[in-house]
Design a protein around this motif. Sequence first.
Motif, PDB file in Angstrom:
ATOM      1  N   PRO A 235       0.831  -1.214   0.000  1.00 19.74           N
ATOM      2  CA  PRO A 235       0.000   0.000   0.000  1.00 19.74           C
ATOM      3  C   PRO A 235       0.859   1.255   0.000  1.00 19.74           C
ATOM      4  CG  PRO A 235       0.041  -1.003   2.170  1.00 19.74           C
ATOM      5  CD  PRO A 235       0.745  -1.964   1.244  1.00 19.74           C
ATOM      6  N   SER A 236       0.340   2.291  -0.601  1.00 22.90           N
ATOM      7  CA  SER A 236       1.046   3.560  -0.613  1.00 22.90           C
ATOM      8  C   SER A 236       0.946   4.213   0.758  1.00 22.90           C
ATOM      9  CB  SER A 236       0.429   4.471  -1.677  1.00 22.90           C
ATOM     10  OG  SER A 236      -0.915   4.778  -1.327  1.00 22.90           O
ATOM     11  N   GLY A 237       1.665   5.328   0.921  1.00 18.36           N
ATOM     12  CA  GLY A 237       1.651   6.022   2.207  1.00 18.36           C
ATOM     13  C   GLY A 237       0.273   6.521   2.569  1.00 18.36           C
TER      14      GLY A 237
ATOM     15  N   SER B 264      -1.780   5.477   5.931  1.00 18.75           N
ATOM     16  CA  SER B 264      -2.245   6.496   6.864  1.00 18.75           C
ATOM     17  C   SER B 264      -3.746   6.389   7.095  1.00 18.75           C
ATOM     18  CB  SER B 264      -1.888   7.885   6.326  1.00 18.75           C
ATOM     19  OG  SER B 264      -2.393   8.891   7.172  1.00 18.75           O
ATOM     20  N   ARG B 265      -4.497   6.081   6.025  1.00 23.24           N
ATOM     21  CA  ARG B 265      -5.943   5.946   6.165  1.00 23.24           C
ATOM     22  C   ARG B 265      -6.293   4.749   7.034  1.00 23.24           C
ATOM     23  NH1 ARG B 265      -6.913   6.794   1.389  1.00 23.24           N
ATOM     24  NH2 ARG B 265      -6.880   4.676   0.567  1.00 23.24           N
ATOM     25  N   ARG B 266      -5.573   3.649   6.851  1.00 27.63           N
ATOM     26  CA  ARG B 266      -5.823   2.481   7.681  1.00 27.63           C
ATOM     27  C   ARG B 266      -5.458   2.749   9.133  1.00 27.63           C
ATOM     28  NH1 ARG B 266      -4.384  -0.948   3.303  1.00 27.63           N
ATOM     29  NH2 ARG B 266      -2.202  -0.950   3.960  1.00 27.63           N
TER      30      ARG B 266
ATOM     31  N   GLY C 191      -7.335   3.708  14.649  1.00 30.74           N
ATOM     32  CA  GLY C 191      -7.453   4.598  15.797  1.00 30.74           C
ATOM     33  C   GLY C 191      -8.895   4.860  16.167  1.00 30.74           C
ATOM     34  N   ARG C 192      -9.749   5.070  15.162  1.00 28.20           N
ATOM     35  CA  ARG C 192     -11.172   5.278  15.441  1.00 28.20           C
ATOM     36  C   ARG C 192     -11.796   4.031  16.058  1.00 28.20           C
ATOM     37  NH1 ARG C 192     -11.084   8.034  10.377  1.00 28.20           N
ATOM     38  NH2 ARG C 192     -11.812   6.125   9.346  1.00 28.20           N
ATOM     39  N   GLU C 193     -11.416   2.858  15.554  1.00 28.48           N
ATOM     40  CA  GLU C 193     -11.973   1.626  16.096  1.00 28.48           C
ATOM     41  C   GLU C 193     -11.602   1.455  17.564  1.00 28.48           C
ATOM     42  OE1 GLU C 193     -10.398  -1.312  13.504  1.00 28.48           O
ATOM     43  OE2 GLU C 193     -11.853  -0.936  11.895  1.00 28.48           O
ATOM     44  N   TRP C 194     -10.333   1.762  17.901  1.00 25.85           N
ATOM     45  CA  TRP C 194      -9.910   1.639  19.292  1.00 25.85           C
ATOM     46  C   TRP C 194     -10.619   2.653  20.185  1.00 25.85           C
ATOM     47  CZ3 TRP C 194      -7.914  -2.232  21.685  1.00 25.85           C
ATOM     48  CH2 TRP C 194      -7.112  -3.146  21.007  1.00 25.85           C
TER      49      TRP C 194
END
Length: 275
Positions: free
Chosen positions: A24-26, A30-32, A37-40
């Motif tokens: 995957p690109s940067g 970053s999106r993942r 972070g939102r899931e946590w």
Amino acid sequence: MDFSAVTTDSGTDTRTDAREGPRPSGAASSRRARQRGREWRVLTGLVALLLGAVAAGLAVGAVAISPGQVLAILGDKVGLTLPWSYEHRQALVLTAIRLPRVLLGVGVGGGLAVSGAVMQGLFRNPLADPSLIGVSSGAALAAVVTIVLGSTLFGAWGDTLGAVLLPAAAFVGGVGATVVVYRLGTRNGQTSVATMLLAGIAINALAGAGTGLMTFIADDDQLRDLTFWTLGSLGGATWTQLAVVGPCLLGGMIAAPFFLWLLLRDRTRGAGYSF
């Protein structure tokens, strides 16, 4: 090391390595990372809400018990002395009434969450739930039959089994509906989710008709029992009931992901994945 740019169907630019495959690109990484972070954060918030609900369930009621007194009462049960004083009545209410209700409520909520997650994973639909394949209606039908015809069907055994009979009947009804739907949806070792869904709709209709028939022939006392059972309540929770139901809930929550894996194994292998 030879890299080449690859554009996926979604338009995400990735980098490929001849030996390691696409990377995957940067921007995608970053999106993942933001999504994780939102899931946590959501998970942390849900855990905090659960703890708050447990604290409120233990402290709020006709007999007021402060959080400090709750900790002191529970601490005394394990040999810890805490600086909060409490009355014997408060300790009795907490340990004999509120604590079993709260623990049973947490267990039932966890069981419902796991069963819903299994159904959503099986049908790959976030709106799926156990009622989709007739589990809920099968359990309800068995419970209604037990309430209306229990004395006729079980005789003296009904008095012997007592409070265990109704939940046991509902459990058998739910399992029976699941087995019927699974057998109808399986041919030559292959399980068709679409066929299971159609069979579940049919089981729902049949069970609903049976429940309506039992409601029609029930007397006034049985209708009252049906109403209260259908609404559900944790008011009668005791340590004995928790000892019976707890292992079943825990075992089901542990085994459910394994059974989901068994159901999806053939589908994933057919799609080119391996376990």
